[in-house]
Design a protein around this motif. Structure first.
Motif, PDB file in Angstrom:
ATOM      1  N   GLY A 202       0.879  -1.282  -0.139  1.00  0.00           N
ATOM      2  CA  GLY A 202       0.014  -0.004  -0.002  1.00  0.00           C
ATOM      3  C   GLY A 202       0.992   1.112   0.065  1.00  0.00           C
ATOM      4  O   GLY A 202       1.964   1.333   0.550  1.00  0.00           O
ATOM      5  N   MET A 203       0.472   2.343  -0.767  1.00  0.00           N
ATOM      6  CA  MET A 203       1.147   3.409  -0.748  1.00  0.00           C
ATOM      7  C   MET A 203       0.687   5.024  -0.375  1.00  0.00           C
ATOM      8  O   MET A 203      -0.737   4.606  -0.470  1.00  0.00           O
ATOM      9  CB  MET A 203       1.583   3.711  -2.326  1.00  0.00           C
ATOM     10  N   GLY A 204       1.360   5.904   0.063  1.00  0.00           N
ATOM     11  CA  GLY A 204       0.565   6.873   0.714  1.00  0.00           C
ATOM     12  C   GLY A 204       1.514   8.032   0.299  1.00  0.00           C
ATOM     13  O   GLY A 204       2.706   8.010   0.187  1.00  0.00           O
ATOM     14  N   TRP A 205       0.815   9.272   0.495  1.00  0.00           N
ATOM     15  CA  TRP A 205       1.583  10.455   0.482  1.00  0.00           C
ATOM     16  C   TRP A 205       1.456  11.363   1.740  1.00  0.00           C
ATOM     17  O   TRP A 205       0.061  11.407   2.201  1.00  0.00           O
ATOM     18  CB  TRP A 205       1.050  11.341  -0.875  1.00  0.00           C
TER      19      TRP A 205
ATOM     20  N   SER B 197      -4.455   1.549  -2.265  1.00  0.00           N
ATOM     21  CA  SER B 197      -4.339   0.330  -1.891  1.00  0.00           C
ATOM     22  C   SER B 197      -3.360  -0.341  -3.005  1.00  0.00           C
ATOM     23  O   SER B 197      -3.088   0.208  -3.921  1.00  0.00           O
ATOM     24  CB  SER B 197      -5.805  -0.513  -2.216  1.00  0.00           C
ATOM     25  N   ARG B 198      -3.080  -1.571  -2.530  1.00  0.00           N
ATOM     26  CA  ARG B 198      -2.057  -2.393  -3.500  1.00  0.00           C
ATOM     27  C   ARG B 198      -2.566  -2.286  -5.076  1.00  0.00           C
ATOM     28  O   ARG B 198      -1.747  -2.344  -5.934  1.00  0.00           O
ATOM     29  CB  ARG B 198      -1.927  -3.822  -3.045  1.00  0.00           C
TER      30      ARG B 198
ATOM     31  N   THR C 204      -3.582  -1.988   3.728  1.00  0.00           N
ATOM     32  CA  THR C 204      -4.007  -0.988   2.653  1.00  0.00           C
ATOM     33  C   THR C 204      -2.874   0.154   2.546  1.00  0.00           C
ATOM     34  O   THR C 204      -2.095   0.415   3.490  1.00  0.00           O
ATOM     35  CB  THR C 204      -5.656  -0.689   2.268  1.00  0.00           C
ATOM     36  N   GLY C 205      -3.364   1.107   1.893  1.00  0.00           N
ATOM     37  CA  GLY C 205      -2.481   2.398   1.924  1.00  0.00           C
ATOM     38  C   GLY C 205      -2.506   2.796   3.111  1.00  0.00           C
ATOM     39  O   GLY C 205      -3.471   3.064   4.016  1.00  0.00           O
ATOM     40  N   PRO C 206      -1.408   3.660   3.731  1.00  0.00           N
ATOM     41  CA  PRO C 206      -1.310   4.110   5.057  1.00  0.00           C
ATOM     42  C   PRO C 206      -1.813   5.517   5.135  1.00  0.00           C
ATOM     43  O   PRO C 206      -1.700   6.256   4.269  1.00  0.00           O
ATOM     44  CB  PRO C 206       0.471   4.247   5.128  1.00  0.00           C
ATOM     45  N   THR C 207      -2.675   5.574   6.253  1.00  0.00           N
ATOM     46  CA  THR C 207      -3.425   6.894   6.256  1.00  0.00           C
ATOM     47  C   THR C 207      -2.777   7.581   7.676  1.00  0.00           C
ATOM     48  O   THR C 207      -3.095   8.718   8.254  1.00  0.00           O
ATOM     49  CB  THR C 207      -4.839   6.626   6.643  1.00  0.00           C
TER      50      THR C 207
ATOM     51  N   PRO D 247       2.769   6.275  11.487  1.00  0.00           N
ATOM     52  CA  PRO D 247       3.248   5.084  12.146  1.00  0.00           C
ATOM     53  C   PRO D 247       3.031   4.138  11.387  1.00  0.00           C
ATOM     54  O   PRO D 247       3.677   2.989  11.603  1.00  0.00           O
ATOM     55  CB  PRO D 247       2.546   5.148  13.491  1.00  0.00           C
ATOM     56  N   GLN D 248       2.137   3.929  10.121  1.00  0.00           N
ATOM     57  CA  GLN D 248       1.801   2.839   9.619  1.00  0.00           C
ATOM     58  C   GLN D 248       2.788   2.591   8.434  1.00  0.00           C
ATOM     59  O   GLN D 248       2.883   1.639   7.706  1.00  0.00           O
ATOM     60  CB  GLN D 248       0.512   2.832   8.746  1.00  0.00           C
ATOM     61  N   VAL D 249       3.637   3.551   7.853  1.00  0.00           N
ATOM     62  CA  VAL D 249       4.683   3.546   6.863  1.00  0.00           C
ATOM     63  C   VAL D 249       5.695   2.833   7.450  1.00  0.00           C
ATOM     64  O   VAL D 249       6.451   3.289   8.604  1.00  0.00           O
ATOM     65  CB  VAL D 249       5.188   5.128   6.619  1.00  0.00           C
ATOM     66  N   ASP D 250       6.100   1.773   6.703  1.00  0.00           N
ATOM     67  CA  ASP D 250       7.450   1.143   6.791  1.00  0.00           C
ATOM     68  C   ASP D 250       8.636   1.828   6.247  1.00  0.00           C
ATOM     69  O   ASP D 250       9.659   1.658   6.654  1.00  0.00           O
ATOM     70  CB  ASP D 250       7.154  -0.434   6.229  1.00  0.00           C
TER      71      ASP D 250
END
Length: 124
Positions: A33-36, A52-53, A103-106, A109-112
């Motif tokens: 999952g990707m986010g900005w 989402s993926r 799914t995409g980080p919101t 802290p969810q970002v790896d």
């Protein structure tokens, strides 16, 4: 390990548009999952948009809803952020982030994995 490289930032007048790109390498892009997110000096990194993926689900902060669009091209290992009707308050360093599980980080802290960021400046 995933390497993320953002590009596309710059200086734009209020009401203008920019498209940010985030190129990924190192692992299978479609697994993430990707986010900005964006950050201004002295403030916490805040959520902007996520996807989402497969790209089937997208999420937006209220402040950008209707103006920004997140998308991804898994064949090109790239996620995009189309920013329209830009406002001076959109000025920030923009970061892309990937999330291994879910799914995409919101939330930050969810970002790896994080990219290095790209500066967006909107003049009034």
């Amino acid at each position: 390990q995933v390497q993320l490289v953002e590009s596309g930032g710059g200086l734009v007048q209020a009401g203008g548009s920019l498209r940010l790109s985030c190129a990924a390498s190192g692992r299978t892009f479609s697994n993430y999952g990707m986010g900005w997110f964006r950050q201004t000096p002295g403030k916490e990194r805040e959520f902007v948009a996520a996807i989402s993926r497969t790209g089937g689900s997208t999420y937006y902060a209220d402040s950008v809803k209707g103006r920004f669009t997140i998308s991804r091209d898994n064949a090109k290992n790239t996620v995009y952020l189309q920013m329209n009707s830009l406002k001076p308050e959109d000025t920030a360093v923009y970061y892309c982030g990937s999330r291994v599980v879910g799914t995409g980080p919101t939330r930050a802290p969810q970002v790896d994995y994080w990219g290095q960021g790209t500066q967006v400046t909107v003049s009034s």
